[in-house]
Design a protein around this motif. Structure first.
Motif, PDB file in Angstrom:
ATOM      1  N   GLY A  75       0.811  -1.210   0.000  1.00 40.12           N
ATOM      2  CA  GLY A  75       0.000   0.000   0.000  1.00 40.12           C
ATOM      3  C   GLY A  75       0.844   1.260   0.000  1.00 40.12           C
ATOM      4  O   GLY A  75       2.078   1.217   0.070  1.00 40.12           O
ATOM      5  N   ASN A  76       0.179   2.403  -0.061  1.00 43.04           N
ATOM      6  CA  ASN A  76       0.879   3.689  -0.090  1.00 43.04           C
ATOM      7  C   ASN A  76       1.468   4.055   1.268  1.00 43.04           C
ATOM      8  O   ASN A  76       2.429   4.836   1.351  1.00 43.04           O
ATOM      9  N   HIS A  77       0.871   3.534   2.337  1.00 40.46           N
ATOM     10  CA  HIS A  77       1.349   3.853   3.685  1.00 40.46           C
ATOM     11  C   HIS A  77       1.461   2.568   4.506  1.00 40.46           C
ATOM     12  O   HIS A  77       0.752   2.389   5.504  1.00 40.46           O
ATOM     13  N   PRO A  78       2.351   1.653   4.110  1.00 40.55           N
ATOM     14  CA  PRO A  78       2.455   0.368   4.808  1.00 40.55           C
ATOM     15  C   PRO A  78       2.934   0.555   6.249  1.00 40.55           C
ATOM     16  O   PRO A  78       3.820   1.372   6.521  1.00 40.55           O
ATOM     17  N   ILE A  79       2.315  -0.182   7.138  1.00 37.29           N
ATOM     18  CA  ILE A  79       2.740  -0.139   8.538  1.00 37.29           C
ATOM     19  C   ILE A  79       2.794  -1.552   9.095  1.00 37.29           C
ATOM     20  O   ILE A  79       2.168  -2.483   8.560  1.00 37.29           O
ATOM     21  N   LYS A  80       3.568  -1.689  10.167  1.00 40.97           N
ATOM     22  CA  LYS A  80       3.645  -2.958  10.871  1.00 40.97           C
ATOM     23  C   LYS A  80       3.472  -2.702  12.360  1.00 40.97           C
ATOM     24  O   LYS A  80       3.735  -1.592  12.847  1.00 40.97           O
ATOM     25  N   VAL A  81       3.035  -3.717  13.075  1.00 44.20           N
ATOM     26  CA  VAL A  81       2.883  -3.601  14.523  1.00 44.20           C
ATOM     27  C   VAL A  81       3.742  -4.663  15.188  1.00 44.20           C
ATOM     28  O   VAL A  81       4.085  -5.676  14.576  1.00 44.20           O
ATOM     29  N   THR A  82       4.078  -4.421  16.431  1.00 42.26           N
ATOM     30  CA  THR A  82       4.843  -5.402  17.199  1.00 42.26           C
ATOM     31  C   THR A  82       3.873  -6.319  17.928  1.00 42.26           C
ATOM     32  O   THR A  82       3.038  -5.850  18.708  1.00 42.26           O
ATOM     33  N   LEU A  83       3.968  -7.601  17.642  1.00 39.36           N
ATOM     34  CA  LEU A  83       3.066  -8.557  18.274  1.00 39.36           C
ATOM     35  C   LEU A  83       3.380  -8.655  19.767  1.00 39.36           C
ATOM     36  O   LEU A  83       4.555  -8.675  20.164  1.00 39.36           O
ATOM     37  N   PRO A  84       2.343  -8.718  20.613  1.00 40.15           N
ATOM     38  CA  PRO A  84       2.555  -8.604  22.063  1.00 40.15           C
ATOM     39  C   PRO A  84       3.343  -9.741  22.699  1.00 40.15           C
ATOM     40  O   PRO A  84       4.037  -9.523  23.687  1.00 40.15           O
TER      41      PRO A  84
END
Length: 246
Positions: A75-84
């Motif tokens: 996507g144009n604004h790819p993001i990732k999160v840190t799994l808990p």
């Protein structure tokens, strides 16, 4: 998290520990195959049946943001999160497609909130009499086709009768699915009507979705059980009948 029983060298239990393990959603994301140029060459479809039977917003949690097209890896604004638990970075591939099914008449479940609705396109699968016609034409049974179509149209007219239909649900929500009218024999169709269609309509009436008095209900159910349509009388017809009686 998955439980793991810890044992000593003698096989005696030392207790239970919980270790992170990939769930279905993460495994589906990991199943998307890319080539060396990072172009996606295989798509994965995740189907969630009866998606409204759980609190979907809580189930997805922060991941609900990652479902948006512009937040995915292509996507144009790819993001990732840190799994808990694993503390690893996680993102959703652009070629993971999620299909959720739901029955809009199921009142035992909660409604879907707006956060979820913004991230999904909603498509209504309507009951289609043409599917019934094609089924019986394939069987070469015109007589049973006529009976099934008459029942389909009659039950639809019964549900949409202004005297009966109440609340905020429409015919697309309430109409019996076309598969209920598709059978290989008259006996099978009769069984479907008696043990599947009639109980469903009865539930609508019991739940107050349809307003039908006992006399109307008994008359309709007896007719349908015999594979015959029932006469539908609305308020205007009743007024005409009363005038003729006078």
């Amino acid at each position: 998290m998955k439980p793991r029983v810890q044992t000593n060298e003698n096989g005696e239990s030392l207790g239970v520990t919980y270790e992170p393990e990939d769930g279905i959603f993460k495994r589906a994301c990991n199943a998307v195959v890319t080539d060396d140029s990072k172009d996606i060459i295989k798509s994965v479809v995740l189907i969630i049946d009866e998606i409204n039977r759980g609190n979907v917003s809580k189930i997805f949690g922060e991941l609900i943001t990652l479902l948006e097209a512009d937040k995915r890896d292509k996507g144009n604004h790819p993001i990732k999160v840190t799994l808990p638990y694993s503390k690893t970075l996680f993102g959703v591939p652009s070629n993971l497609y999620i299909i959720g099914t739901m029955n809009t008449t199921d009142r035992s479940t909660g409604t879907l909130d707006y956060a979820l609705r913004r991230r999904f396109a909603f498509v209504t699968l309507k009951s289609d009499p043409n599917v019934i016609v094609k089924h019986y034409e394939k069987l070469g049974n015109d007589d049973l086709k006529a009976i099934a179509i008459d029942l389909f149209n009659n039950i639809k007219a019964f549900i949409t009768n202004p005297k009966h239909l109440c609340g905020d649900l429409c015919i697309d929500d309430l109409m019996v699915g076309h598969s209920y009218f598709m059978a290989s024999s008259k006996e099978e169709l009769q069984c479907k009507v008696e043990f599947e269609i009639i109980p469903l309509i009865a539930e609508y009436i019991n739940d107050g979705i349809l307003t039908v008095n006992d006399q109307e209900k008994e008359k309709a159910f007896d007719a349908w059980a015999s594979l015959h349509p029932v006469q539908i009388v609305d308020d205007e017809d009743e007024d005409n009948i009363d005038e003729e009686d006078e």
